[in-house]
Design a protein around this motif. Sequence first.
Motif, short mmCIF file in Angstrom:
data_model
loop_
_atom_site.label_atom_id
_atom_site.label_comp_id
_atom_site.label_asym_id
_atom_site.label_seq_id
_atom_site.Cartn_x
_atom_site.Cartn_y
_atom_site.Cartn_z
N MET A 1 8.72 -6.69 -11.75
CA MET A 1 8.70 -6.68 -10.28
C MET A 1 8.23 -5.30 -9.79
SD MET A 1 11.80 -7.33 -7.62
CE MET A 1 12.34 -5.65 -7.74
N ALA A 2 7.24 -5.30 -8.91
CA ALA A 2 6.71 -4.02 -8.43
C ALA A 2 7.53 -3.48 -7.25
CB ALA A 2 5.26 -4.19 -8.01
N ILE A 3 7.72 -2.17 -7.25
CA ILE A 3 8.37 -1.50 -6.12
C ILE A 3 7.28 -0.73 -5.38
CG2 ILE A 3 10.21 0.10 -5.45
CD1 ILE A 3 11.04 -0.03 -8.54
N THR A 4 7.24 -0.85 -4.07
CA THR A 4 6.25 -0.11 -3.30
C THR A 4 6.98 0.85 -2.36
OG1 THR A 4 4.72 -1.96 -3.41
CG2 THR A 4 4.30 -0.32 -1.71
N ALA A 5 6.58 2.10 -2.39
CA ALA A 5 7.21 3.11 -1.52
C ALA A 5 6.32 4.34 -1.46
CB ALA A 5 8.60 3.48 -2.06
N LYS A 6 6.73 5.25 -0.59
CA LYS A 6 5.96 6.47 -0.36
C LYS A 6 6.31 7.56 -1.37
CE LYS A 6 5.77 8.99 3.75
NZ LYS A 6 5.87 9.10 5.21
N GLU A 106 6.79 9.33 -16.95
CA GLU A 106 6.03 10.52 -17.30
C GLU A 106 4.55 10.22 -17.10
OE1 GLU A 106 8.10 13.38 -20.53
OE2 GLU A 106 6.51 12.11 -21.35
N CYS A 107 3.91 10.89 -16.14
CA CYS A 107 2.50 10.60 -15.87
C CYS A 107 1.84 11.83 -15.23
CB CYS A 107 2.37 9.40 -14.94
SG CYS A 107 3.07 9.66 -13.30
N GLY A 115 2.99 11.85 0.36
CA GLY A 115 2.76 10.84 1.40
C GLY A 115 1.98 9.62 0.93
N ASP A 116 1.40 9.67 -0.28
CA ASP A 116 0.67 8.51 -0.79
C ASP A 116 1.61 7.31 -0.94
OD1 ASP A 116 -1.68 9.90 -0.99
OD2 ASP A 116 -1.70 10.05 -3.18
N GLU A 117 1.05 6.13 -0.74
CA GLU A 117 1.80 4.89 -0.96
C GLU A 117 1.59 4.47 -2.42
OE1 GLU A 117 3.38 3.95 1.79
OE2 GLU A 117 4.17 1.98 1.25
N LEU A 118 2.70 4.31 -3.16
CA LEU A 118 2.59 3.96 -4.58
C LEU A 118 3.24 2.62 -4.86
CD1 LEU A 118 3.81 7.34 -6.20
CD2 LEU A 118 1.48 6.76 -5.49
N SER A 119 2.76 1.96 -5.91
CA SER A 119 3.38 0.72 -6.35
C SER A 119 3.65 0.83 -7.85
CB SER A 119 2.45 -0.45 -6.04
OG SER A 119 2.83 -1.56 -6.81
N LEU A 120 4.92 0.63 -8.24
CA LEU A 120 5.31 0.79 -9.65
C LEU A 120 5.88 -0.52 -10.18
CD1 LEU A 120 5.99 2.58 -12.19
CD2 LEU A 120 8.18 3.05 -11.10
N ASP A 121 5.27 -1.02 -11.26
CA ASP A 121 5.82 -2.18 -11.97
C ASP A 121 6.15 -1.73 -13.39
OD1 ASP A 121 6.36 -4.48 -13.38
OD2 ASP A 121 4.94 -5.69 -12.21
N LEU A 122 7.43 -1.40 -13.62
CA LEU A 122 7.84 -0.84 -14.91
C LEU A 122 7.63 -1.81 -16.06
CD1 LEU A 122 11.20 1.13 -14.66
CD2 LEU A 122 8.96 1.99 -15.35
N GLU A 123 7.99 -3.08 -15.83
CA GLU A 123 7.89 -4.05 -16.93
C GLU A 123 6.45 -4.25 -17.34
OE1 GLU A 123 10.22 -7.08 -14.97
OE2 GLU A 123 11.73 -5.50 -14.90
N ALA A 124 5.57 -4.30 -16.35
CA ALA A 124 4.15 -4.50 -16.67
C ALA A 124 3.49 -3.18 -17.08
CB ALA A 124 3.44 -5.10 -15.46
N GLY A 125 4.18 -2.06 -16.81
CA GLY A 125 3.61 -0.76 -17.17
C GLY A 125 2.46 -0.37 -16.27
N LEU A 127 1.26 1.57 -12.68
CA LEU A 127 1.52 2.43 -11.52
C LEU A 127 0.23 2.53 -10.72
CD1 LEU A 127 3.21 4.55 -9.91
CD2 LEU A 127 2.47 6.25 -11.60
N ARG A 128 0.29 2.11 -9.45
CA ARG A 128 -0.92 2.16 -8.62
C ARG A 128 -0.71 3.11 -7.46
NH1 ARG A 128 -1.24 -3.51 -9.69
NH2 ARG A 128 -3.03 -3.87 -11.07
N ASN A 129 -1.75 3.90 -7.18
CA ASN A 129 -1.77 4.72 -5.97
C ASN A 129 -2.54 3.93 -4.93
OD1 ASN A 129 -2.31 6.58 -3.94
ND2 ASN A 129 -2.19 8.31 -5.37
N LEU A 130 -1.80 3.28 -4.03
CA LEU A 130 -2.43 2.36 -3.08
C LEU A 130 -3.27 3.12 -2.06
CD1 LEU A 130 0.65 -0.01 -2.50
CD2 LEU A 130 -1.22 -0.29 -4.14
N THR A 131 -2.82 4.33 -1.72
CA THR A 131 -3.55 5.14 -0.74
C THR A 131 -4.92 5.55 -1.28
OG1 THR A 131 -1.45 5.99 0.05
CG2 THR A 131 -3.42 7.22 0.69
N GLN A 132 -4.94 5.96 -2.56
CA GLN A 132 -6.20 6.44 -3.13
C GLN A 132 -6.97 5.36 -3.88
OE1 GLN A 132 -5.97 10.25 -5.09
NE2 GLN A 132 -4.25 10.96 -3.83
N GLY A 133 -6.34 4.17 -4.01
CA GLY A 133 -7.01 3.07 -4.70
C GLY A 133 -7.21 3.32 -6.18
#
Lengths: 167, 427
Positions: A1-6, A106-107, A115-125, A127-133
């Motif tokens: 499950m992905a978590i999206t936050a700033k 660790e990344c 301030g970037d919007e990020l989306s993290l899905d730990l199980e799927a491994g 991590l997306r930076n939604l702001t920077q694409g």
Amino acid sequence: MAITAKAFKYGDDINTDYIISGKYKFKSNDMAAMSVHAMEELDPHYFEKVSPEGGFLVAGTNFGMGSSREQAPLVLIGSNTKAVLAKSFARIFYRNAINTGLPVVECDTDLITDGDELSLDLEAGVLRNLTQGTEIPFPPLPPVMAQLLADGGLAAHFREHGGFAVK
Amino acid sequence: MVVPISGKTIAEKIFSAHSDSDAHAGDIVVADVDFVMGQDGTTPLAIRALESMGVESVFDPAKVAVVMDHSSPSPIEGVSALHTMMREFGKKTGAKVYDVGCGVCHQLIPEAGHVVPGDLMVGCDSHTCTYGAVNVFSTGVGSTDGAAAMASGKLWFKVPDTMKVTYTGELPPGVFSKDLILALAGRIGVDGATYMALEFHGPVIDALSVDARMTISNMAIEVGAKAGLMKADAKTLAWYEGRGDRTPNPVDPDDDAVYADELVLDASAIGPQVAKPHAVDNVSPIEEVAGTPIAQGYIGTCTNGRLEDLKVAADILRGRQVHPDVRLIIAPASKQILLDAMEAGYIRDLVEAGAVMVTPGCGPCVGTHNGVPSDGENVISTANRNFKGRMGNSNAFIYLGSPATVAASVIEGVITDPRKYFTGGEA
């Protein structure tokens, strides 16, 4: 499950006295009261900024150096920090985070701006930076830690299995 | 038992013996621990974690101790409640309770012989690495890890890589083991050994007392290390005489042990070192900071609150006075050290010179009591950490040095090179 936050970004070598000062940790066992002081030495407004909608704490190298105080990951959880992303972690903090159920990743955090919007899905491994694409790669957790985190931390693991059931 | 295998570090050998496996750096093992300790800042959370695990007892009451040292005697009612919780835990489980005034956990655990060479132990305090000086793989963990170890007598570990640090030459007069470890911190930085164990070797370590060795191992965590190990030699075994009934099982590294990194430092070239605010690796030779005004000196802690530390300070301060603008606070690391220092006359020397004695324990190191500095004040301390806010005030500035450096500095009211008290013999 992905978590999206700033993303809330800070520097290198953030020690546990900055995450939660020793003068608070000895006052009580009340994590809710203590959480308003999270990261206070570095950013007096951390709790106000992060707690309403949740956020990712982003840092440089050696995050969590210093004391063994488990209050450090607990007040981050208490301030609605969804995960800590850093270039590297101090080992006791890293264990404490896994044991208390705070995800740590660790990344290369140079790829993240405050301030970037990020989306993290730990199980799927993933991590997306939604702001920077962009997608930021990170190594998977060792199996022991992945299992403890999946079980909701070490106490929950013990409750469920009656002891260590890893390896 | 595991058959000895060549090519191993002290850490790999201790983990092999405690996990009944052939453990090498990088392996993850579930290992048996010989002892588990918690202090008053961490034990309450460990007790709560045990409750959450549904555990009512500890794996072996003789192998668990809890210590009231960080905020002790209690300065406020919140802490009093935490101390009560620890006392009740001791009554319920049979775990050993060291109550207020016994001393700092990291002095008490080896002093009582709870751990011996060859052991593996964990403590809910980051400076648990101190007992590496007596050949114990000891490391700091959080409260939930501590609770798991108290419940099961086991914990999972990643067997660390080892960095070998060799001090060559000879320690000059007025220079101490504290200066050796500060010099290392200055050289490799606060994350120089993260995830690794340190192994300390060489003639300088061999020549140090067990007290002085503990100062070095105590600060292994300040460069990120998991442990700061030394061999057990004749001095170590002599130190253990009369301390409990457990048999030491010294563990030497193999001659062909594989180290991740090796570093050689020439002790003859090291002078007194000072870590400047607000980082332990912000280290300068004392010449660069001499003359900096100070408002408070502190001698004590798990780093430098031992008998020979009090002796060095007493030898410098005997017949002299602390500067009128400076407070000198002293906390012996244990009740036994306080008694020994009284017997030797050091306490009289120090108090007559103007020192304020506080309860054996952590003293003002963690900012909970016993001497919180005021805004803008500089403190010179024998502790191991100088993070902003560490002593309870984020607007104060903490410098770290040896007991000799602190003693010399409080006399003049400014950071002072202690070597002038050591040239040509006794101060």
